[in-house]
Design a protein around this motif. Sequence first.
Motif, PDB file in Angstrom:
ATOM      1  N   LEU A  55      33.027 -58.365   1.284  1.00  0.00           N
ATOM      2  CA  LEU A  55      34.138 -58.346   0.941  1.00  0.00           C
ATOM      3  C   LEU A  55      35.377 -57.544  -1.067  1.00  0.00           C
ATOM      4  CD1 LEU A  55      35.476 -59.987   3.384  1.00  0.00           C
ATOM      5  CD2 LEU A  55      35.724 -57.759   3.430  1.00  0.00           C
ATOM      6  N   ARG A  56      34.129 -58.967  -1.315  1.00  0.00           N
ATOM      7  CA  ARG A  56      34.939 -59.375  -2.524  1.00  0.00           C
ATOM      8  C   ARG A  56      34.329 -58.117  -4.077  1.00  0.00           C
ATOM      9  NH1 ARG A  56      32.049 -60.186  -7.190  1.00  0.00           N
ATOM     10  NH2 ARG A  56      30.310 -61.024  -6.448  1.00  0.00           N
ATOM     11  N   LEU A  57      32.771 -56.865  -3.302  1.00  0.00           N
ATOM     12  CA  LEU A  57      32.854 -56.351  -4.424  1.00  0.00           C
ATOM     13  C   LEU A  57      33.773 -55.110  -3.900  1.00  0.00           C
ATOM     14  CD1 LEU A  57      28.861 -56.909  -3.910  1.00  0.00           C
ATOM     15  CD2 LEU A  57      30.189 -57.279  -5.791  1.00  0.00           C
ATOM     16  N   PRO A 110      28.759 -47.769  -4.282  1.00  0.00           N
ATOM     17  CA  PRO A 110      27.712 -47.540  -3.163  1.00  0.00           C
ATOM     18  C   PRO A 110      26.917 -48.855  -2.342  1.00  0.00           C
ATOM     19  CG  PRO A 110      27.326 -46.198  -5.665  1.00  0.00           C
ATOM     20  CD  PRO A 110      28.428 -47.274  -5.191  1.00  0.00           C
ATOM     21  N   THR A 111      26.945 -48.185  -1.257  1.00  0.00           N
ATOM     22  CA  THR A 111      26.378 -49.412  -0.867  1.00  0.00           C
ATOM     23  C   THR A 111      25.013 -49.266  -1.283  1.00  0.00           C
ATOM     24  OG1 THR A 111      26.922 -47.839   1.745  1.00  0.00           O
ATOM     25  CG2 THR A 111      25.489 -49.724   1.953  1.00  0.00           C
ATOM     26  N   ALA A 112      24.180 -49.145  -1.737  1.00  0.00           N
ATOM     27  CA  ALA A 112      23.254 -49.373  -2.520  1.00  0.00           C
ATOM     28  C   ALA A 112      22.678 -50.242  -3.064  1.00  0.00           C
ATOM     29  CB  ALA A 112      22.206 -48.123  -2.407  1.00  0.00           C
ATOM     30  N   ARG A 113      23.981 -50.276  -4.524  1.00  0.00           N
ATOM     31  CA  ARG A 113      24.650 -51.595  -5.286  1.00  0.00           C
ATOM     32  C   ARG A 113      24.856 -52.775  -4.586  1.00  0.00           C
ATOM     33  NH1 ARG A 113      28.485 -50.526 -10.205  1.00  0.00           N
ATOM     34  NH2 ARG A 113      28.096 -52.384 -10.680  1.00  0.00           N
ATOM     35  N   ILE A 114      25.950 -52.269  -3.805  1.00  0.00           N
ATOM     36  CA  ILE A 114      26.519 -53.523  -2.604  1.00  0.00           C
ATOM     37  C   ILE A 114      25.409 -54.463  -2.172  1.00  0.00           C
ATOM     38  CG2 ILE A 114      27.965 -54.591  -0.777  1.00  0.00           C
ATOM     39  CD1 ILE A 114      29.536 -52.126  -1.420  1.00  0.00           C
ATOM     40  N   ALA A 115      24.150 -53.732  -1.678  1.00  0.00           N
ATOM     41  CA  ALA A 115      23.379 -54.370  -0.906  1.00  0.00           C
ATOM     42  C   ALA A 115      22.549 -55.369  -1.831  1.00  0.00           C
ATOM     43  CB  ALA A 115      22.455 -53.307  -0.189  1.00  0.00           C
ATOM     44  N   GLU A 116      22.668 -54.358  -3.039  1.00  0.00           N
ATOM     45  CA  GLU A 116      21.293 -55.312  -4.434  1.00  0.00           C
ATOM     46  C   GLU A 116      21.997 -56.372  -4.544  1.00  0.00           C
ATOM     47  OE1 GLU A 116      20.680 -54.254  -8.568  1.00  0.00           O
ATOM     48  OE2 GLU A 116      19.965 -52.092  -7.386  1.00  0.00           O
ATOM     49  N   GLU A 117      23.463 -56.144  -4.880  1.00  0.00           N
ATOM     50  CA  GLU A 117      24.063 -57.500  -5.770  1.00  0.00           C
ATOM     51  C   GLU A 117      24.225 -58.463  -4.350  1.00  0.00           C
ATOM     52  OE1 GLU A 117      27.251 -57.379  -7.822  1.00  0.00           O
ATOM     53  OE2 GLU A 117      26.970 -54.993  -9.072  1.00  0.00           O
ATOM     54  N   VAL A 118      23.933 -58.965  -3.497  1.00  0.00           N
ATOM     55  CA  VAL A 118      24.176 -59.322  -2.513  1.00  0.00           C
ATOM     56  C   VAL A 118      22.951 -59.342  -2.178  1.00  0.00           C
ATOM     57  CG1 VAL A 118      26.804 -58.727  -2.169  1.00  0.00           C
ATOM     58  CG2 VAL A 118      25.057 -58.454   0.033  1.00  0.00           C
ATOM     59  N   GLY A 119      21.206 -59.172  -2.211  1.00  0.00           N
ATOM     60  CA  GLY A 119      20.753 -59.259  -1.347  1.00  0.00           C
ATOM     61  C   GLY A 119      20.231 -58.899  -0.277  1.00  0.00           C
ATOM     62  N   MET A 167      32.432 -55.402   9.676  1.00  0.00           N
ATOM     63  CA  MET A 167      33.686 -55.676   9.338  1.00  0.00           C
ATOM     64  C   MET A 167      34.683 -54.513  10.482  1.00  0.00           C
ATOM     65  SD  MET A 167      32.783 -57.819   6.163  1.00  0.00           S
ATOM     66  CE  MET A 167      31.605 -56.980   5.315  1.00  0.00           C
ATOM     67  N   GLU A 168      34.543 -53.513   9.319  1.00  0.00           N
ATOM     68  CA  GLU A 168      35.539 -52.555   9.976  1.00  0.00           C
ATOM     69  C   GLU A 168      35.585 -52.559  10.932  1.00  0.00           C
ATOM     70  OE1 GLU A 168      34.167 -49.739   6.033  1.00  0.00           O
ATOM     71  OE2 GLU A 168      33.786 -48.984   8.631  1.00  0.00           O
ATOM     72  N   HIS A 169      34.452 -52.162  12.200  1.00  0.00           N
ATOM     73  CA  HIS A 169      35.464 -52.270  13.531  1.00  0.00           C
ATOM     74  C   HIS A 169      35.962 -53.662  14.489  1.00  0.00           C
ATOM     75  CE1 HIS A 169      33.374 -48.433  14.224  1.00  0.00           C
ATOM     76  NE2 HIS A 169      32.426 -48.933  13.543  1.00  0.00           N
ATOM     77  N   GLY A 170      35.579 -54.834  13.552  1.00  0.00           N
ATOM     78  CA  GLY A 170      36.561 -55.749  14.030  1.00  0.00           C
ATOM     79  C   GLY A 170      37.591 -56.118  13.576  1.00  0.00           C
ATOM     80  N   GLY A 171      38.285 -55.667  12.420  1.00  0.00           N
ATOM     81  CA  GLY A 171      39.557 -55.058  11.955  1.00  0.00           C
ATOM     82  C   GLY A 171      39.334 -55.967  10.701  1.00  0.00           C
ATOM     83  N   THR A 183      27.797 -64.017   2.702  1.00  0.00           N
ATOM     84  CA  THR A 183      27.278 -62.453   2.224  1.00  0.00           C
ATOM     85  C   THR A 183      27.975 -61.423   2.457  1.00  0.00           C
ATOM     86  OG1 THR A 183      24.919 -63.533   2.306  1.00  0.00           O
ATOM     87  CG2 THR A 183      25.383 -61.258   2.812  1.00  0.00           C
ATOM     88  N   ASP A 184      29.045 -61.628   4.058  1.00  0.00           N
ATOM     89  CA  ASP A 184      30.458 -60.793   4.291  1.00  0.00           C
ATOM     90  C   ASP A 184      31.238 -60.825   3.367  1.00  0.00           C
ATOM     91  OD1 ASP A 184      29.218 -60.395   6.610  1.00  0.00           O
ATOM     92  OD2 ASP A 184      29.848 -61.957   7.898  1.00  0.00           O
TER      93      ASP A 184
END
Length: 153
Positions: A12-14, A22-31, A44-48, A7-8
């Motif tokens: 990242l691919r998107l 938009p985060t809502a669209r990404i969320a929809e695409e990845v379930g 993922m941002e905070h983890g680098g 899922t991560d």
Amino acid sequence: MSALDPTDRNILRLLRLDARMPTARIAEEVGLSASSCLRRIKLMEHGGVIRGYTALLDHSAREAAMAVIINITLERQTEDYLNRFETAVRRHPEIQECYLMTGGSDYLLRVEVENAAEFERIHTEILSTLPGVLRIHSSFSIRNVLATRRRAK
């Protein structure tokens, strides 16, 4: 941050295709729910894993720029030579990318120029003065095939 799951990697691919999606669209695409998706992005941002976001420029919108790919071979491959070269490269914003390589050359650099005269200046004033350089081999790009791909709608 722990290992990325499928899922991560999909998130990242998107984001690579459209970092402004938009985060809502990404969320929809990845379930995922929008909040779960946003939480993963922030982790993922905070983890680098995600180091930042950037704008890809359309070169037709500004004066025609050419990418020049430059292979650099150093006189020696000692730690001192590598460090001196890398320190010097960091001082020149004209050099957009610099990779330590395996194979036939030691470094691969990328610069963008408007014309041959600008590259000649960079070659004379910068590349040929970098410490430890034995050989410079430059190739001019015709076009960036991947920069022109369109994202799926």
